[in-house]
Design a protein around this motif. Sequence first.
Motif, PDB file in Angstrom:
ATOM      1  N   GLY A 213       0.839  -1.186   0.000  1.00 53.85           N
ATOM      2  CA  GLY A 213       0.000   0.000   0.000  1.00 53.85           C
ATOM      3  C   GLY A 213       0.876   1.239   0.000  1.00 53.85           C
ATOM      4  O   GLY A 213       1.820   1.350   0.791  1.00 53.85           O
ATOM      5  N   ALA A 219      -2.561   0.565  -4.375  1.00 52.68           N
ATOM      6  CA  ALA A 219      -1.969  -0.725  -4.011  1.00 52.68           C
ATOM      7  C   ALA A 219      -1.286  -1.340  -5.217  1.00 52.68           C
ATOM      8  O   ALA A 219      -1.768  -1.237  -6.348  1.00 52.68           O
ATOM      9  CB  ALA A 219      -3.029  -1.671  -3.472  1.00 52.68           C
ATOM     10  N   ILE A 246      -2.865  -2.455   4.732  1.00 50.66           N
ATOM     11  CA  ILE A 246      -3.262  -3.459   3.756  1.00 50.66           C
ATOM     12  C   ILE A 246      -3.264  -4.815   4.448  1.00 50.66           C
ATOM     13  O   ILE A 246      -2.378  -5.122   5.254  1.00 50.66           O
ATOM     14  CB  ILE A 246      -2.312  -3.438   2.527  1.00 50.66           C
ATOM     15  CG1 ILE A 246      -2.874  -4.300   1.405  1.00 50.66           C
ATOM     16  CG2 ILE A 246      -0.905  -3.835   2.902  1.00 50.66           C
ATOM     17  CD1 ILE A 246      -2.189  -4.045   0.064  1.00 50.66           C
ATOM     18  N   LEU A 256      -8.190  -2.847   2.240  1.00 46.95           N
ATOM     19  CA  LEU A 256      -7.363  -1.646   2.311  1.00 46.95           C
ATOM     20  C   LEU A 256      -7.969  -0.657   3.295  1.00 46.95           C
ATOM     21  O   LEU A 256      -9.145  -0.289   3.184  1.00 46.95           O
ATOM     22  CB  LEU A 256      -7.249  -0.982   0.933  1.00 46.95           C
ATOM     23  CG  LEU A 256      -6.822  -1.871  -0.240  1.00 46.95           C
ATOM     24  CD1 LEU A 256      -6.701  -1.042  -1.501  1.00 46.95           C
ATOM     25  CD2 LEU A 256      -5.501  -2.566   0.073  1.00 46.95           C
TER      26      LEU A 256
END
Length: 916
Positions: A213, A219, A246, A256
């Motif tokens: 992340g 991501a 993450i 997330l």
Amino acid sequence: MYFANNEGLLIFDGVTWHLYKMPNSSLTRSVYINENEGIFVGAYNELGKMDYRPNGKLEFKSLKKYIPADSQNFDDIWNIHSFNGKIIFQSYFKAFIYDNDTTITVLKAPVRFQNSFKVREKLYFNDIETGMYELSRDKLLELPGCQSLRGEEICSVLPYSEGDEVLICTLNKGIFIYDGKQLHEWKVSVNEYLRRNQIFSATLIQNHNYAFGTIKDGAIISDPQGEIVQIIDRKKGLQNNTVLKIFADRSGDLWLGLDNGIDYININSPITFLKQSEPIGAGYTSIIFKGKLYLGTNQGLYVKNWEQDDLNGTARMIPGTSGQVWYLGVHNGVLICGHNMGTFVIDGESARQISNIPGGWKYHTLKRFPNYLIGGTYSGLIYFKRESGTWTYVNRIKGFNESFRIFEEDNEGNLWMSHGFKGIYKVSLGSVLDSVKSFRYYTVKNGLPTNYNLNVFKIKGQIIFATNAGIYNFNTKNERFEKSTYFNQLLSPVVDFTYLKEDENGNIWYIAWLNSTHKAGVFRVQEDGSFKQVSAPFILLNGKFISGFESIYPFSREHLFLGTEDGFVHYSSTAHFSYNPEFSAFITQAVALNLDSTFYYGNSYHTAKGKPVQKYIFRYAKNAFKFYFTSPIYDNSGSVEYCFKLSGMNNEWTGWTSSASVEFALLPEGDYGLSVKARNSLGVESRSDELLFTVKPPWYRSGFAYFFYTLVVLFLVIFSIWLFIRRLEISRRKERLKHLRAYRQKESDYIQQAALAEKKIIKLKNEKLKNEMIHRDKELANQTMDLIHKNKFLAKIKEDLEKIKAASSDETLKGKISSLIGRISKDVDHDKQWEVFETAFDEVHEDFLVRLKARYPALTPKELRLCAYLRMNISTKEIAPLMNISIRGVEICRYRVRKKLNIDRDTNLTSLLIDL
């Protein structure tokens, strides 16, 4: 799923979000669940665990009181770990080691803890000034070889390779490999990308790929070798590009924690939605040609470079193609686009219109005319000729003007066309393409089950007709449509197909109308030549297809594209796809509707471990319950189905349904157990969950009521016995009274009979007496009459003797006659006769003379004698001799008596004396 959030602790069960605020209403910074399913939470100046009440509701239990007083001001708890059977809470300046319910040991930071990490049963701390440490026996040991990382913010430490090596991820310098002694840079392509975009969090996905992340670009997923697999940013659908946390769940999908919000990424799926920042519209047709992916939508024709590893690359609209695209196909090496505005030839990213006849539905190269291309339009057929390596519009095909959208060519060169609202047409073309030779129209009169929603497809070299009643063939011998035994068996159990497509490997892809929604699947060819139906991977697409305009493009075994209402979907049967077949269903909430109260908050798997499960007991009156349940399947939650059973009423499982709740009302009294289980999109069933509850009987069937009923019954029994005895006594008394009455009646009858007999006897006696009295009266009367006659006779004799005496001179005779006269006079002695008469008269008339004398004392004896003679009803004439008086003397005597009796002249004296 559990989330530390600014508002508190967030819990998501797959259907509903729940928020639990901290006691001090502070921001929740960290959450951790250990192997024993204990939920530990860290917040500002607060740490503790979430305990379950007996009804399943979570309640925060603070552990702060176990911290020494001089360490209780610790600001935020940023990380929580489980290490050597203990729970570690890490703040900036201290770490708190929670050993049991009463002990917390304080571990001070060398300067200030920036972060902490647990990898392969080792716990690392990063001090912002002095560097990396490892916790060993409650002491911090500095890691050798990591001095270059001092002052760096380390966001994550991940396992690397099969040994003891780890990846140390820094905010600004990228990723390093640490082997326990030395530190060196991870020289891979992803590292440079992460340095530019500032990695902030990272995780390992099922011991396979890495997910990072970033602060700037969402991501990034890489393989173990550091090659970028996928970039997921705001353009691909994220709410924002700052990924603070993450997390990979056990199914391999990503969660997330963003700068503001939570996102879920289903990367563990063979289905990929082709998303981008600007929507391209509904997907109608697609094709890959010369290294480019073309996407026909209701907004226009889009193109993107065909890169198998980047399905979410940005698509660009080809200039001049704005509007509805119906068809894409390659004919003799030329890409043809059927458009609402006409027909286009597509070359790379440019379009050239070759016909302005509106509505390019479909294009086809005929067997008899290989250099010609026909096209179905809104108003019939058109045709093109191949010239100089491209297609040139020629003219309309005259003689048929129906909308020509769905059609196929049979082995004789005839075109079979289905009209959505009319039926089936068979169109025969002539020796040249300028006109239709003939056409025939088929309806239900020719064997079709309906005239509507018919489709024509070519599968296994045969023309078939899809209807809502199954697959039909056309029998040329009798010119009728008949159900196809082969295809209906081959494509069983699906019946109502709306789209069929055969790929180059012989697999038959379909979209069908099932259970009131459009569903996709494939009949895949097996090694033995049989077909196997596969539909589970496509459940996520249920109901997303454009009705009547379905589209499937099988490019290869690895790449298949489907058009949906929201663009396009990519499917790969060979994509890495793993799933956890073992999952559970949970009853998350139970509400007593009549009380408007939630009595159960789920989490029974916690309360059942070592603790007694609370018994839920409800009154019978108006009982009504609603139960909510879920199964934590996040990749395709809409496809989860549930079934349940209510033991105590029906021990049979219900049918599968997508509803995540159920209601019951007016249940009979008894013990119940609601069991729930789930089924995912692959048909795998979950472990079940159960909730026990009891409905008490109504008050009239309660224990107290039965006790009362027992008392009442006992009372009634006793009362019945008493009543029976009483009635028996009454019956006996009545019987006795009856017998007594009968006896008395008989006695009365006897007495009455005796009285009657006595009366009869008295009557008889009276009659006898009366008869005797009459007889005696008669005798008295006779005696009296005899006396009267005798006296008369003696008087006559005396009178005669007197005459003889007077006539005779004989003294002797006279003496003798005088003697006879004396004797006669003596015999006629009235006083003596009266005494005799009076005695006889009293015997007959019961002292009549006594009563008469007592009532009328003035009467003389002579008058009494007269009254006696009158009582006997003797005439005056007859009384005179008895009284030795004349008749006149009798009448004078009668007069005197009347006067003394004080009676008038009208009263009969004789009658009065008789009635006296």
